[in-house]
Design a protein around this motif. Structure first.
Motif, mmCIF file in Angstrom:
data_model
loop_
_atom_site.group_PDB
_atom_site.id
_atom_site.type_symbol
_atom_site.label_atom_id
_atom_site.label_comp_id
_atom_site.label_asym_id
_atom_site.label_seq_id
_atom_site.Cartn_x
_atom_site.Cartn_y
_atom_site.Cartn_z
ATOM 1 N N LEU A 88 0.822 -1.207 0.000
ATOM 2 C CA LEU A 88 0.000 0.000 0.000
ATOM 3 C C LEU A 88 0.857 1.259 0.000
ATOM 4 O O LEU A 88 1.706 1.444 0.869
ATOM 5 C CB LEU A 88 -0.896 -0.009 1.244
ATOM 6 C CG LEU A 88 -2.078 0.953 1.276
ATOM 7 C CD1 LEU A 88 -3.035 0.670 0.131
ATOM 8 C CD2 LEU A 88 -2.799 0.835 2.607
ATOM 9 N N ILE A 138 -14.152 -5.417 0.717
ATOM 10 C CA ILE A 138 -12.811 -4.844 0.872
ATOM 11 C C ILE A 138 -11.787 -5.493 -0.055
ATOM 12 O O ILE A 138 -11.447 -4.934 -1.095
ATOM 13 C CB ILE A 138 -12.336 -4.939 2.339
ATOM 14 C CG1 ILE A 138 -13.401 -4.359 3.274
ATOM 15 C CG2 ILE A 138 -11.032 -4.180 2.532
ATOM 16 C CD1 ILE A 138 -13.150 -4.599 4.740
ATOM 17 N N CYS A 139 -11.302 -6.660 0.294
ATOM 18 C CA CYS A 139 -10.210 -7.232 -0.509
ATOM 19 C C CYS A 139 -10.182 -8.748 -0.459
ATOM 20 O O CYS A 139 -9.125 -9.353 -0.273
ATOM 21 C CB CYS A 139 -8.862 -6.654 -0.092
ATOM 22 S SG CYS A 139 -8.492 -6.801 1.682
ATOM 23 N N ALA A 143 -9.167 -9.875 3.503
ATOM 24 C CA ALA A 143 -10.056 -9.194 4.438
ATOM 25 C C ALA A 143 -10.754 -10.193 5.354
ATOM 26 O O ALA A 143 -10.928 -9.942 6.551
ATOM 27 C CB ALA A 143 -11.100 -8.374 3.670
ATOM 28 N N GLU A 200 -10.800 -9.604 -5.215
ATOM 29 C CA GLU A 200 -9.363 -9.770 -5.010
ATOM 30 C C GLU A 200 -8.572 -8.871 -5.969
ATOM 31 O O GLU A 200 -9.074 -8.478 -7.028
ATOM 32 C CB GLU A 200 -8.955 -11.226 -5.275
ATOM 33 C CG GLU A 200 -9.669 -12.249 -4.411
ATOM 34 C CD GLU A 200 -8.950 -12.492 -3.100
ATOM 35 O OE1 GLU A 200 -7.912 -11.851 -2.862
ATOM 36 O OE2 GLU A 200 -9.431 -13.342 -2.324
ATOM 37 N N ILE A 201 -7.324 -8.566 -5.601
ATOM 38 C CA ILE A 201 -6.421 -7.842 -6.496
ATOM 39 C C ILE A 201 -6.281 -8.592 -7.832
ATOM 40 O O ILE A 201 -6.290 -7.994 -8.909
ATOM 41 C CB ILE A 201 -5.026 -7.683 -5.856
ATOM 42 C CG1 ILE A 201 -5.088 -6.756 -4.636
ATOM 43 C CG2 ILE A 201 -4.025 -7.150 -6.871
ATOM 44 C CD1 ILE A 201 -5.200 -5.299 -4.939
ATOM 45 N N LYS A 223 -8.576 -0.173 -6.038
ATOM 46 C CA LYS A 223 -8.652 -1.364 -5.203
ATOM 47 C C LYS A 223 -7.845 -1.190 -3.922
ATOM 48 O O LYS A 223 -8.297 -1.561 -2.826
ATOM 49 C CB LYS A 223 -8.124 -2.573 -5.994
ATOM 50 C CG LYS A 223 -8.172 -3.883 -5.235
ATOM 51 C CD LYS A 223 -9.597 -4.236 -4.895
ATOM 52 C CE LYS A 223 -9.672 -5.495 -4.051
ATOM 53 N NZ LYS A 223 -11.057 -5.753 -3.613
ATOM 54 N N LEU A 224 -6.659 -0.620 -4.032
ATOM 55 C CA LEU A 224 -5.823 -0.417 -2.851
ATOM 56 C C LEU A 224 -6.420 0.633 -1.910
ATOM 57 O O LEU A 224 -6.137 0.626 -0.707
ATOM 58 C CB LEU A 224 -4.406 -0.031 -3.270
ATOM 59 C CG LEU A 224 -3.601 -1.146 -3.947
ATOM 60 C CD1 LEU A 224 -2.216 -0.651 -4.333
ATOM 61 C CD2 LEU A 224 -3.486 -2.371 -3.046
ATOM 62 N N ARG A 226 -9.576 0.674 -1.280
ATOM 63 C CA ARG A 226 -10.451 -0.184 -0.476
ATOM 64 C C ARG A 226 -9.635 -0.982 0.541
ATOM 65 O O ARG A 226 -10.076 -1.181 1.682
ATOM 66 C CB ARG A 226 -11.232 -1.134 -1.392
ATOM 67 C CG ARG A 226 -12.252 -0.414 -2.261
ATOM 68 C CD ARG A 226 -12.741 -1.305 -3.404
ATOM 69 N NE ARG A 226 -13.497 -2.450 -2.939
ATOM 70 C CZ ARG A 226 -13.833 -3.484 -3.717
ATOM 71 N NH1 ARG A 226 -13.449 -3.499 -4.989
ATOM 72 N NH2 ARG A 226 -14.532 -4.482 -3.231
ATOM 73 N N VAL A 227 -8.434 -1.425 0.142
ATOM 74 C CA VAL A 227 -7.572 -2.156 1.071
ATOM 75 C C VAL A 227 -7.201 -1.271 2.262
ATOM 76 O O VAL A 227 -7.177 -1.725 3.415
ATOM 77 C CB VAL A 227 -6.293 -2.652 0.362
ATOM 78 C CG1 VAL A 227 -5.327 -3.280 1.370
ATOM 79 C CG2 VAL A 227 -6.644 -3.659 -0.730
ATOM 80 N N LEU A 230 -9.501 -1.195 5.058
ATOM 81 C CA LEU A 230 -9.572 -2.390 5.898
ATOM 82 C C LEU A 230 -9.325 -2.047 7.356
ATOM 83 O O LEU A 230 -9.968 -2.614 8.250
ATOM 84 C CB LEU A 230 -8.531 -3.414 5.416
ATOM 85 C CG LEU A 230 -8.314 -4.654 6.294
ATOM 86 C CD1 LEU A 230 -9.561 -5.519 6.311
ATOM 87 C CD2 LEU A 230 -7.118 -5.462 5.789
ATOM 88 N N SER A 268 2.771 0.011 5.675
ATOM 89 C CA SER A 268 2.272 0.941 4.660
ATOM 90 C C SER A 268 3.025 2.264 4.728
ATOM 91 O O SER A 268 3.360 2.864 3.707
ATOM 92 C CB SER A 268 0.768 1.183 4.859
ATOM 93 O OG SER A 268 0.037 -0.003 4.739
#
Length: 340
Positions: A88, A138-139, A143, A200-201, A223-224, A226-227, A230, A268
């Motif tokens: 991230l 989320i992921c 997740a 998923e990614i 997408k990240l 949303r990650v 988390l 991160s």
């Protein structure tokens, strides 16, 4: 007596290592299988669960190896989630703009509420319901396994939740690839739409690829985003389940803010500040996926197929309905924000 005790300890340590070794072997196999055509959409994590389940049914898991399997399932999972934070980069999310962040956040909150509501309406248990909702919103599997300790989910509930979301994501990835030309979206719009609505990614990358590299890059950023969300979701879910436990008179010992989520944030931060090189960051992320795949293998080794069939059908049905509604919402938001 000391000789006997030492022998028992050595035997126990060997069994412990062998148990971990089984999950490592499955994770490595899953990594190679995930590189095959079509199976790459499912991803290493879900394939590790499936192989683990098949291993248990065909080969079996001796009881003396169970401690090592459980160690992978519980402990290595948390270290894997910590290292996954290296994927991230908060600067990329910031530079994508407020509109992209708003779309990701709206889709996440909507999916959490709707999918959880649907699972409860369909008669799914509370824990499996929230795991399915978090995985969809989320992921995916990451997740599910991050939230599982907060709700004290059982191994079979965690495995069913992760597998349900993975199958859903694979199904919708194939659908996206077919209907791409019918959506009349630019690569930018399609990338945002894909990143905001798939699980998923691996799903996001596979689906966005039909529109080119520009779509893939933006889809991954969304997408990240949303990650990144988390972290607050895990904290809120932990608080709500802790409060629910207190209201029912049950003793709840879990921490509202799990230590591994703090580690995820720290990693991160390291990646965002550029403290480590890109090659090192990629190696750390690869290690994270290996550890999480070992945890997924451990989950699979603890799941009975009859239990999976019993728990999985209703949650899958709720996930299908919720995912369709998410697709409609995501497409509408891209149009509303004029990002098409």
């Amino acid at each position: 007596m000391n000789v006997v005790e030492n022998k028992e300890k050595r035997t126990g340590r060997l069994a412990f290592i062998q148990g971990i070794g089984i999950t490592l072997i499955i994770a490595i196999i899953a990594n190679y299988v995930a590189k095959l055509p079509f199976l790459s959409i499912m991803g290493q994590l879900v394939i590790a669960i499936i192989i683990g389940m098949l291993w248990k049914q065909i080969v079996g898991v001796p009881s003396h190896l169970q401690k090592g399997v459980t160690f992978s399932n519980k402990k290595l999972l948390r270290f894997g989630i910590i290292l996954l934070g290296m994927r991230l980069n908060l600067v990329d999310i910031y530079e994508a703009g407020i509109s992209v962040f708003m779309i990701a956040a709206i889709c996440l909150v909507f999916t959490l509420i709707v999918v959880y509501g649907l699972t409860r309406w369909f008669g799914v248990g509370k824990r499996l319901g929230i795991l399915t909702a978090c995985g969809t919103a989320i992921c995916g599997a990451a997740a599910v396994v991050a939230v599982a300790p907060q709700v004290k989910a059982k191994d079979d509930e965690t495995a069913v939740g992760a597998a349900t979301v993975a199958v859903l994501g694979t199904l919708f990835t194939l659908i996206y690839s077919v209907i791409y030309t019918m959506l009349h979206l630019s690569p930018t719009g399609y990338g945002i739409f894909t990143g905001a609505t798939l699980h998923e990614i691996a799903h996001v990358i596979a689906a966005a690829d039909v529109a080119g590299s520009e779509a893939v890059d933006l889809a991954v950023i969304v997408k990240l985003t949303r990650v990144a969300l988390l972290v607050p979701v895990v904290i809120v879910v932990g608080y709500l389940f802790q409060r629910s436990g207190e209201e029912t008179g049950k003793k709840v010992s879990m921490s509202i803010i799990p230590w591994f989520i703090l580690g995820f944030l720290a990693m991160s931060g390291f990646n965002t500040l550029g403290i480590v090189s890109q090659s090192v960051a990629d190696l750390i992320v690869a290690t994270a996926y290996l550890l999480i795949a070992m945890a997924m293998a451990g989950l699979g080794l603890n799941v009975d197929l009859k239990t999976f069939r019993r728990l999985g059908m209703k949650s899958f049905a709720a996930g299908v309905v919720g995912s369709v509604l998410l697709v409609v919402l995501g497409y509408s938001l891209v149009m509303l924000f004029q990002l098409n």
